[in-house]
Design a protein around this motif. Structure first.
Motif, short mmCIF file in Angstrom:
data_model
loop_
_atom_site.label_atom_id
_atom_site.label_comp_id
_atom_site.label_asym_id
_atom_site.label_seq_id
_atom_site.Cartn_x
_atom_site.Cartn_y
_atom_site.Cartn_z
N ASP B 74 0.86 -1.19 0.00
CA ASP B 74 0.00 0.00 0.00
C ASP B 74 0.90 1.24 0.00
OD1 ASP B 74 -1.63 2.14 0.55
OD2 ASP B 74 -2.76 1.13 2.14
N PRO B 75 1.09 1.85 -1.17
CA PRO B 75 2.01 2.99 -1.25
C PRO B 75 1.60 4.16 -0.35
CG PRO B 75 1.40 2.22 -3.45
CD PRO B 75 0.53 1.48 -2.49
N VAL B 76 0.31 4.41 -0.24
CA VAL B 76 -0.14 5.53 0.60
C VAL B 76 0.23 5.27 2.06
CG1 VAL B 76 -2.14 6.87 1.39
CG2 VAL B 76 -2.02 6.08 -0.99
N GLU B 77 0.02 4.03 2.49
CA GLU B 77 0.39 3.67 3.86
C GLU B 77 1.91 3.80 4.06
OE1 GLU B 77 -1.56 3.23 6.27
OE2 GLU B 77 -0.20 2.43 7.79
N ALA B 78 2.69 3.46 3.03
CA ALA B 78 4.15 3.59 3.12
C ALA B 78 4.54 5.05 3.35
CB ALA B 78 4.81 3.04 1.86
#
Ligand code: CA
Ligand code: CA
Lengths: 241, 241
Positions: B74-78
Motif C-alpha cells: 500500500d504505497p499511501v500507507e508507506a
C-alpha cells in the motif's frame, strides 16, 4: 492515399542561408506552381504577428502568397479554403494546445488526408504532424488536452536529432537515451530522428529522406539504424497496420 | 511552516564520486541521525528494482535503511509511515504520472508540509517537488493527468541547468530561451535554474543554496540573476503570497 507531406527537422540551419534557406529548393519542388497561397500556422511562437512576417517574407521570395491562420476570423474556415498548409516551429506544447483550442485538428486531417492538399511542417510543426508529441525536445510550458497529434503518418519524429557529445561532462540524458525511455513504454511507435539539415518527403505511400544529413531510426525492441539522404522510408508508412 | 527539503539538481556529478557522491555530506546533514529509514520513490525509471538497489546501496553506506515505495503493498500507507522521503531522478512525466496513479500526491504533501518529515528530491524528483513540471528538461514520454506537482515550494526549478554553448552550431532552443518561453505565458512563477553540482536547502521559511556551482534565477518580466553557493534564497518562499 493522396497525402503529400514535407516534414523538415529545423527551420534554420547553421550556415544554411537563414530562415528556411537550407530547404528552399525542396519547398518549391513540393508546393510547385499549382499552389499560389500557403496557409501559415504561427501558433508555436508567442509573437504571432512577427512570426507571420518572417514566414511571409521568405515564402513570398519563393513565389507564394501567405495567409496566417491567426489573422483569419474563422480558423477552421481558413483551413477549409487552404491550397497548402505550413506549420512553423517553436514550442510544440504551445502549438498543439493552440491547434486544439482553435478546433482545427480534424479539419487539417481532412484537408491533408482526404483532399490531398500539401502539408509542410518544420520542427514543432513536424512533431504535430505525427502520431503524438511524445518525442518533442521542447519544454512543457503549457498543458495540452492530449499528446495525440495530427497523425498524418503512423510513426513519431524527433526533430533536431542530436548525437551524444563524447566530450560532454553534462549528466542529463542524451537524446538517444530519451527516445529509448519512450520505447520502454508499451505500444510505442517508431521514432525517426531527423538531424538538422534532414527532412522527410511523403507522397501517398512513398516516403523519401531528403537534405544533407542522415536520419536515425529507433524502433521498439530493435537496434537503432542509420539512413542516408535519398533512402526510401516507405516501410514506415505501413507501421501499425 | 516546518517543511524541510533538500532539492538536488542532479544525482550524479561528472567527477563527483558516482551516484549521490557529490552531495553525500549534505544528505547526512539533512537527514541527520534521527532518521533511520528513508522511503525511496523509484517511479522515474522503468527498472524500479534496479533503481531501488542503487539507492539502497548508496544510502546504506551513509547509515540509512531504505524502503522502496514500489515494494510496499500500500504505497499511501508507506508514505504515512515514512520518517523521510527521497524521490529519485529519471523521466519527470513518468514520475508525476506514477505519483498520481498511486494516489500518493496528497499524502506526501501532508507528511512534508504538516508533519515536517524531511523530503529530498533529485533531478526529476526535484521537478515534482515544485509548483509544476512545466520546466523539466525531459521528453514527454507519457501523459500525466496534470502538470501540477507537489507544490512544496511556490516556484519552479530547472534541474541540470545548462549555459548556452557559444561554439554550438545546433539550432534547437537554448535552456534560457526555453525558460523565457515559459515566462511568455501569463501567471508563471519564478524558475530557479540549478546547475549540476548545485542544490537548494529549505528549512521552514529559510532557503539556502548549497553545493559547488551557481544557480540562475528567472523571474517573469525581470532580467535573469546569478546566485553563488551559500546565498539566502528565502525570498523565493514568499512568492505568490
Ligand atoms: Ca522547439
Ligand atoms: Ca531526466
Amino acid at each position: 492515399m493522396t497525402r503529400r507531406l514535407l516534414l523538415v527537422s529545423n527551420s534554420t540551419l547553421h550556415g544554411g542561408g537563414g530562415y528556411l534557406g537550407h530547404c528552399q529548393q525542396q519547398i518549391q519542388d513540393f508546393f510547385g506552381e499549382q499552389v499560389k497561397r500557403i496557409l501559415f500556422v504561427p501558433y508555436a511562437l508567442h509573437d504571432r504577428d512577427g512570426y507571420a512576417k518572417t514566414a511571409r517574407d521568405k515564402l513570398q521570395s519563393l513565389g507564394y502568397e501567405v495567409d496566417s491562420i491567426h489573422e483569419a476570423s474563422d480558423p477552421v474556415e481558413a483551413v477549409r479554403m487552404a491550397q497548402g498548409i505550413f506549420i512553423g516551429g517553436g514550442n510544440t506544447f504551445r502549438l498543439l494546445k493552440a491547434l486544439y483550442d482553435n478546433k482545427v485538428v480534424s479539419e487539417i486531417q481532412k484537408r491533408v488526408l482526404k483532399d490531398g492538399i500539401p502539408f509542410m511542417g518544420s520542427s514543432a510543426g513536424t512533431n504535430v504532424a505525427t502520431v503524438s508529441i511524445n518525442t518533442t525536445n521542447d519544454m512543457p510550458i503549457v498543458y495540452p488536452p492530449t499528446f495525440a497529434a495530427l497523425g498524418l503518418v503512423p510513426f513519431n519524429i524527433n526533430p533536431h536529432y542530436l548525437d551524444a557529445d563524447p566530450n560532454s561532462t553534462h549528466m542529463g540524458e542524451t537524446r538517444e537515451q530519451r527516445i529509448k525511455q519512450f520505447h520502454e513504454e508499451s505500444d510505442t511507435p517508431s521514432v525517426l530522428g531527423l538531424r538538422e539539415g534532414c527532412m522527410l518527403l511523403v507522397e501517398g505511400d512513398k516516403a523519401t529522406l531528403l537534405g544533407s544529413t542522415k536520419a536515425r531510426l529507433f524502433t521498439r525492441g530493435k537496434p537503432a539504424a542509420e539512413y542516408e539522404p535519398g533512402s526510401d522510408m516507405s516501410f514506415l508508412l505501413t507501421e501499425g497496420e
